[in-house]
Enzyme design. Structure first.
Site, mmCIF file in Angstrom:
data_model
loop_
_atom_site.group_PDB
_atom_site.id
_atom_site.type_symbol
_atom_site.label_atom_id
_atom_site.label_comp_id
_atom_site.label_asym_id
_atom_site.label_seq_id
_atom_site.Cartn_x
_atom_site.Cartn_y
_atom_site.Cartn_z
ATOM 1 N N LYS A 222 0.813 -1.220 0.000
ATOM 2 C CA LYS A 222 0.000 0.000 0.000
ATOM 3 C C LYS A 222 0.849 1.273 0.000
ATOM 4 C CE LYS A 222 -4.535 -1.427 1.544
ATOM 5 N NZ LYS A 222 -5.511 -1.535 2.642
ATOM 6 N N ARG A 256 -4.357 -9.956 4.369
ATOM 7 C CA ARG A 256 -4.793 -9.857 2.968
ATOM 8 C C ARG A 256 -3.573 -9.450 2.145
ATOM 9 N NH1 ARG A 256 -6.769 -5.873 -0.388
ATOM 10 N NH2 ARG A 256 -8.337 -6.571 -1.913
#
Lengths: 287, 168
Positions: A222, A256
């Site tokens: 991210k 995840r």
């Protein structure tokens, strides 16, 4: 707490890899590598081989872009879910959607988990999870509208806000009839948050774990990793794994991820350091 | 000392203890051999005396589980040969280890109580052998005894034996 994710249950000392499978042409990390249904299907087989317990299938990228209506989202994910269900009967299938109508269609096709990355934007999603006995991931977005980027968002205390909102969502799911052991909370790094917020959530993740609800973290590649290390999308694995190790020490249960093998090793190592997992095989000094 | 009816030797391998358990067992064969010898030792439920150094007796008590311990005519002796049999061994390779262990093995299986009592403690220390109870073992095996070897191996460069003795 024992986790019940649709067809499968997991003891409370286990950690789970949730592999990202994008049925999108434009997601930030893979840039459409698994856009074709066959490619997405192959990706599922690959991550299962790598040991992922869960796949998280998404048909709409998180960032702003071309509008994808409900029919198009269903077109992208429902048939894939059915195909994966038929081929991998014991695999936990999660679908990344905020729409109740899509949730209903994928549950009918065999999905086990509804991963509501947009924090309850559609209030009917919990009712679908309850009706189908599916699990639900309750995320914190600070009230952000789906598919929007954070802009000058500030919190008095981002961790307190994340706990307040995810626990409230979890209780709403419980009240709607979702089983307690099928509710997971997720602070949702970078969703409605800047890099400082995501770093603080990582640093103080144990406070979320202390709520007693099982915690999922979605850290993989991210922007908070990119901004922290000043690296592009393709160079974020090491930073992702550092954040993963910190989250594992805090007790996060589900990860995840894009990279299953590396994350599994990282989590196993941290879990063992934390004293929650024995070493695989220890003989040095003990002969 | 009460005349021995049954004597068992096991090595004081810490990996046998539950506090050092991994997901897979690196000493599964040794553990099975210890279990079968201890089952023989405790089959009539009479108390067992454990002999060995501090770590060894801890291992011995773990192997005995819920079986009664204390004075009686059954003995669990904990000890092993050298830990210097290979380059990867805990004490690295020592050329004297093979001969030391061969002589010890012959004394155990003979059995030869005199040879057990005569083990050189200085050499044993240099070869990282655990022989604290060897003198007592020699005493226990005085008279005619027959040895049955359950296990004889050195998987990590450490010489292990699991042996039981009964009066001939």
């Amino acid at each position: 707490m024992t986790l019940q994710l649709g067809r499968q249950s997991f003891e409370d000392d286990t950690t789970l890899m949730m592999a990202i499978v994008n049925r999108t042409p434009d997601s930030f990390y893979d840039q459409g590598a698994t856009w074709a249904e066959d490619k997405a299907f192959d990706r599922v087989a690959q991550v299962v081989e790598q040991g992922a317990e869960i796949v998280d299938i998404g048909g709409v990228k998180a960032a702003p872009g071309v509008f994808i209506d409900e029919d198009e989202e269903k077109h992208r994910v429902v048939d894939l879910v059915a195909r994966v269900r038929a081929t991998h009967p014991s695999l936990v299938i999660s679908v990344d959607t905020w729409r109740a109508s899509v949730g209903r269609a994928v549950c009918e096709a065999g999905a086990d988990v509804l991963n509501d990355a947009w924090g309850g934007a559609d209030p009917g999603l919990v009712d679908v999870a309850a009706e189908f006995g599916a699990a639900i991931i309750c995320t914190h977005t600070g009230g952000a509208t789906p598919r929007t980027r954070p802009y000058r968002v500030e919190y008095d205390d981002v961790v307190a806000a994340a706990i307040h909102d995810t626990v409230a969502y979890a209780e709403r799911a419980l009240a709607a009839g979702v089983a307690r052991e099928s509710i997971v909370i997720d602070p949702a790094h970078d969703f409605g948050k800047n890099t400082f917020h995501s770093l603080e959530l990582t640093r103080r993740l144990a406070e979320m774990v202390d709520t007693g609800w099982p915690v999922l973290v979605s850290l993989s590649n991210k922007d908070f990793v990119g901004e922290t290390l000043d690296v592009g999308v393709g160079e974020r694995l090491v930073g992702t794994l550092a954040a993963t190790a910190v989250s594992a020490m805090a007790g996060a249960r589900i990860y995840r991820v894009h990279e299953v093998v590396e994350t599994r090793r990282c989590v196993d190592m941290a879990w063992s350091i934390a004293g929650r997992r024995p070493p695989a095989r220890a003989i040095r000094g003990l002969q | 000392m009460t005349p021995p009816t049954r004597v068992v030797l096991v090595p004081g391998v810490l990996a046998l203890l539950p506090s050092y358990a991994g997901l897979t067992d690196p000493v599964a064969d040794l553990r099975a051999a210890c279990a079968s010898a201890v089952a023989w030792l405790t089959r009539d439920g009479s108390p067992v005396t454990v002999l060995g150094d501090e770590q060894g007796t801890r291992v011995g008590h773990h192997l005995l589980g819920d079986s009664p311990t204390g004075a009686g005519s059954s003995y669990l002796v904990v000890g092993n040969g050298s830990a210097c049999r290979t380059e990867k061994a805990p004490g690295h390779l020592d050329a004297r280890a093979a001969g030391f262990d061969a002589a010890l093995g012959a004394a155990l299986t003979g059995p030869d109580p005199e040879a057990l009592r005569a083990v050189d403690p200085g050499l044993a220390r240099e070869l990282w052998a655990s022989v604290d109870a060897w003198g007592q073992l020699g005493d226990l095996l005085t008279g005619d005894h027959v040895a049955h070897v359950h296990h004889d191996d050195d998987p990590f460069g450490v010489q292990y034996w699991v042996i039981r003795w009964e009066p001939a």
